[in-house]
Design a protein around this motif. Sequence first.
Motif, PDB file in Angstrom:
ATOM      1  N   ILE A  57       0.846  -1.204   0.000  1.00 45.66           N
ATOM      2  CA  ILE A  57       0.000   0.000   0.000  1.00 45.66           C
ATOM      3  C   ILE A  57       0.877   1.248   0.000  1.00 45.66           C
ATOM      4  CG2 ILE A  57      -1.612   1.367   1.405  1.00 45.66           C
ATOM      5  CD1 ILE A  57      -2.839  -1.393   2.291  1.00 45.66           C
ATOM      6  N   PHE A  58       1.896   1.269   0.866  1.00 45.28           N
ATOM      7  CA  PHE A  58       2.734   2.454   0.958  1.00 45.28           C
ATOM      8  C   PHE A  58       3.633   2.642  -0.255  1.00 45.28           C
ATOM      9  CE2 PHE A  58       1.438   2.586   5.363  1.00 45.28           C
ATOM     10  CZ  PHE A  58       1.236   3.944   5.506  1.00 45.28           C
ATOM     11  N   PHE A  61       1.420   4.116  -2.825  1.00 44.79           N
ATOM     12  CA  PHE A  61       1.076   5.476  -2.426  1.00 44.79           C
ATOM     13  C   PHE A  61       2.229   6.437  -2.723  1.00 44.79           C
ATOM     14  CE2 PHE A  61       1.582   8.590   1.087  1.00 44.79           C
ATOM     15  CZ  PHE A  61       0.535   9.441   0.763  1.00 44.79           C
ATOM     16  N   ASN A  91      -4.057  10.393  -0.068  1.00 47.54           N
ATOM     17  CA  ASN A  91      -4.085  10.022   1.353  1.00 47.54           C
ATOM     18  C   ASN A  91      -5.372   9.279   1.703  1.00 47.54           C
ATOM     19  OD1 ASN A  91      -1.616  11.227   1.807  1.00 47.54           O
ATOM     20  ND2 ASN A  91      -2.455  13.054   2.771  1.00 47.54           N
ATOM     21  N   ARG A  94      -5.234   5.795   0.310  1.00 46.94           N
ATOM     22  CA  ARG A  94      -4.301   4.992   1.113  1.00 46.94           C
ATOM     23  C   ARG A  94      -4.971   4.571   2.415  1.00 46.94           C
ATOM     24  NH1 ARG A  94      -0.379   8.653   3.874  1.00 46.94           N
ATOM     25  NH2 ARG A  94      -2.308   8.946   5.037  1.00 46.94           N
TER      26      ARG A  94
END
Length: 133
Positions: A57-58, A61, A91, A94
């Motif tokens: 996910i990060f 992102f 954001n 995410r």
Amino acid sequence: MKKQVILIALAAIFSINAVSAQGGRQRQTPEERTKTTMEKMATLNLDADSKVKTETIFTEFYKAQQDAMVEMRSSGNVDREAFAAKRKELNDARDKKLKEVFTEAQMKQWKDEIEPSLRPQRGGGQGAKDGGK
């Protein structure tokens, strides 16, 4: 005369160090930023599966954030408000994905403690001293 030369040399050395300390920092890659974020998330005690999902996910992102910044800069139109809106959109996406991985307590800890610690801290420049006037 000798003292003046030494003082000038010392002043030059300190000036060079100050300049390199301010401008010498390179931007981190999305992978480096993910690694830093994952290190700060150790307090969440994620299991192996959650760690892998969170890291993915990060990474996505930070890559999307970097792509948005590159696109904005290459267009020549540096619209801070448009970029802020894009960053909020990223954001929110995410956080929606993180809610699927984290428990409610982990999400609260992420929002209250970890996420704020990841934001770059601005120095107390002239605008901070005089209220931005």
